[in-house]
Design a protein around this motif. Structure first.
Motif, PDB file in Angstrom:
ATOM      1  N   ASP A  57       0.734  -1.237  -0.074  1.00 44.39           N
ATOM      2  CA  ASP A  57       0.091  -0.024  -0.065  1.00 44.39           C
ATOM      3  C   ASP A  57       0.997   1.233   0.150  1.00 44.39           C
ATOM      4  N   VAL A  58       0.958   1.880  -1.299  1.00 49.07           N
ATOM      5  CA  VAL A  58       1.886   3.111  -1.337  1.00 49.07           C
ATOM      6  C   VAL A  58       1.119   3.966  -1.883  1.00 49.07           C
ATOM      7  N   ASP A  59       1.631   5.355  -1.965  1.00 50.42           N
ATOM      8  CA  ASP A  59       0.867   6.276  -2.846  1.00 50.42           C
ATOM      9  C   ASP A  59       1.536   6.741  -3.939  1.00 50.42           C
ATOM     10  N   LEU A  60       2.809   6.542  -4.349  1.00 55.80           N
ATOM     11  CA  LEU A  60       3.191   6.886  -5.521  1.00 55.80           C
ATOM     12  C   LEU A  60       4.531   5.960  -5.952  1.00 55.80           C
ATOM     13  N   THR A  61       4.443   5.201  -7.110  1.00 52.18           N
ATOM     14  CA  THR A  61       5.650   4.190  -7.570  1.00 52.18           C
ATOM     15  C   THR A  61       6.179   4.955  -8.664  1.00 52.18           C
ATOM     16  N   VAL A  62       7.547   4.801  -8.597  1.00 57.60           N
ATOM     17  CA  VAL A  62       8.511   5.018  -9.746  1.00 57.60           C
ATOM     18  C   VAL A  62       9.104   3.707 -10.114  1.00 57.60           C
ATOM     19  N   HIS A  63       9.135   3.432 -11.467  1.00 62.61           N
ATOM     20  CA  HIS A  63      10.060   2.259 -11.769  1.00 62.61           C
ATOM     21  C   HIS A  63      10.922   2.809 -12.737  1.00 62.61           C
ATOM     22  N   LEU A  64      12.232   2.428 -12.542  1.00 66.43           N
ATOM     23  CA  LEU A  64      13.205   2.480 -13.549  1.00 66.43           C
ATOM     24  C   LEU A  64      13.437   1.305 -14.406  1.00 66.43           C
ATOM     25  N   ALA A  65      13.192   1.553 -15.524  1.00 66.84           N
ATOM     26  CA  ALA A  65      13.202   0.325 -16.732  1.00 66.84           C
ATOM     27  C   ALA A  65      14.467   0.493 -17.624  1.00 66.84           C
ATOM     28  N   ALA A  66      14.858  -0.733 -18.114  1.00 66.17           N
ATOM     29  CA  ALA A  66      15.875  -0.894 -19.127  1.00 66.17           C
ATOM     30  C   ALA A  66      15.560  -1.982 -19.913  1.00 66.17           C
ATOM     31  N   ARG A  67      16.308  -2.085 -21.205  1.00 66.16           N
ATOM     32  CA  ARG A  67      15.906  -3.265 -22.161  1.00 66.16           C
ATOM     33  C   ARG A  67      16.657  -4.524 -21.202  1.00 66.16           C
ATOM     34  N   PRO A  68      16.233  -5.636 -21.742  1.00 67.49           N
ATOM     35  CA  PRO A  68      17.210  -6.910 -21.154  1.00 67.49           C
ATOM     36  C   PRO A  68      18.528  -6.872 -21.616  1.00 67.49           C
ATOM     37  N   ALA A  69      18.636  -6.286 -22.769  1.00 71.09           N
ATOM     38  CA  ALA A  69      20.106  -6.258 -23.097  1.00 71.09           C
ATOM     39  C   ALA A  69      21.099  -5.135 -22.341  1.00 71.09           C
ATOM     40  N   THR A  70      20.446  -4.083 -21.909  1.00 70.93           N
ATOM     41  CA  THR A  70      21.021  -3.301 -21.028  1.00 70.93           C
ATOM     42  C   THR A  70      21.439  -3.896 -19.784  1.00 70.93           C
ATOM     43  N   LEU A  71      20.159  -4.528 -18.777  1.00 69.27           N
ATOM     44  CA  LEU A  71      20.463  -5.383 -17.871  1.00 69.27           C
ATOM     45  C   LEU A  71      21.653  -6.543 -17.979  1.00 69.27           C
ATOM     46  N   ALA A  72      21.617  -7.024 -19.137  1.00 74.44           N
ATOM     47  CA  ALA A  72      22.705  -8.180 -19.267  1.00 74.44           C
ATOM     48  C   ALA A  72      24.221  -7.499 -19.190  1.00 74.44           C
ATOM     49  N   ARG A  73      24.276  -6.262 -19.605  1.00 69.74           N
ATOM     50  CA  ARG A  73      25.514  -5.690 -19.827  1.00 69.74           C
ATOM     51  C   ARG A  73      26.107  -4.940 -18.699  1.00 69.74           C
ATOM     52  N   LEU A  74      25.015  -4.403 -17.799  1.00 66.95           N
ATOM     53  CA  LEU A  74      25.442  -3.959 -16.617  1.00 66.95           C
ATOM     54  C   LEU A  74      25.600  -4.844 -15.352  1.00 66.95           C
ATOM     55  N   VAL A  75      24.816  -5.869 -15.419  1.00 71.99           N
ATOM     56  CA  VAL A  75      24.894  -6.782 -14.312  1.00 71.99           C
ATOM     57  C   VAL A  75      26.157  -7.345 -14.215  1.00 71.99           C
ATOM     58  N   PRO A  76      26.975  -7.721 -12.995  1.00 66.04           N
ATOM     59  CA  PRO A  76      28.425  -8.344 -12.891  1.00 66.04           C
ATOM     60  C   PRO A  76      28.153  -9.853 -13.376  1.00 66.04           C
ATOM     61  N   GLU A  77      29.158 -10.198 -13.888  1.00 62.21           N
ATOM     62  CA  GLU A  77      29.320 -11.620 -14.244  1.00 62.21           C
ATOM     63  C   GLU A  77      28.736 -12.557 -13.202  1.00 62.21           C
TER      64      GLU A  77
END
Length: 203
Positions: A140-160
């Motif tokens: 139960d919250v009043d405002l939600t903010v979601h940071l989105a990125a393409r799967p390819a971006t996540l795959a590039r940024l997430v450490p091995e």
């Protein structure tokens, strides 16, 4: 838009409604939702609103439950990592009712309770919570903010070493569809130039 413009936009959404407000900034850790949550604090305080900052990672379940199916189980990362009930019971619900909240519950590094005491925020205060995989959990919250990125971006940024988590984010995107349920959706494939791609009118 610029990062400053994004912060100003979210702050304006918060200030549009009086009283206590609960804001969630959701996104994979590599997209730095904590940084955006932190950036909201000073402008909100400058506008006369007290701010309480909470990290969802301080409300994880004990290791015995998080890792029941192994340390690298993507389904468990999505389903079993966060103590959703505790976050609601100790933070979100009492904050709305009386301004009371527990700043931390569990230290994942030591796998022990933090034994933190309750804090109380005044009327009109804003609670800002950051974390991963937070939407679609009936919080139960009043405002939600979601940071989105393409799967390819996540795959590039997430450490091995952490790439075993990627299926959890794929499931989250497929089952929760955070870009359709969040009040504010920001695409951050280029963190220097965030793009506001979705905003609801509901305050």
């Amino acid at each position: 838009m610029t990062r400053q413009a994004l912060v100003a936009h979210v702050v304006a959404r918060v200030l549009a409604v009086p009283g206590r407000r609960r804001v969630v900034v959701d996104g994979a850790a590599v997209l730095r939702p904590a940084d955006l949550a932190d950036a909201l604090v000073d402008p909100l305080r400058a506008a006369g609103r007290a701010v309480a900052r909470v990290h969802a990672d301080d409300f994880l379940r004990p290791a015995s439950l998080r890792w029941e199916h192994g340390r690298h189980d993507a389904d468990a990362y999505l389903d079993d990592r966060l103590d959703v009930a505790a976050l609601a019971r100790e933070v979100l619900d009492p904050f709305a009712a009386e301004g009371r909240y527990l700043p931390t519950l569990w230290d994942a590094a030591t796998d022990r309770a933090t034994r933190a005491g309750y804090m109380t925020a005044p009327q009109g205060a804003v609670l800002v919570v950051d974390g991963e995989l937070l939407l679609g959990r009936w919080l139960d919250v009043d405002l939600t903010v979601h940071l989105a990125a393409r799967p390819a971006t996540l795959a590039r940024l997430v450490p091995e070493a952490d790439r075993w988590q990627l299926p959890a984010f794929a499931r989250y995107a497929d089952e929760t569809a955070p870009e359709t349920v969040a009040d504010v959706v920001v695409r951050v494939d280029d963190p220097r130039r965030p793009a506001l791609v979705s905003v609801t009118d509901d305050l």
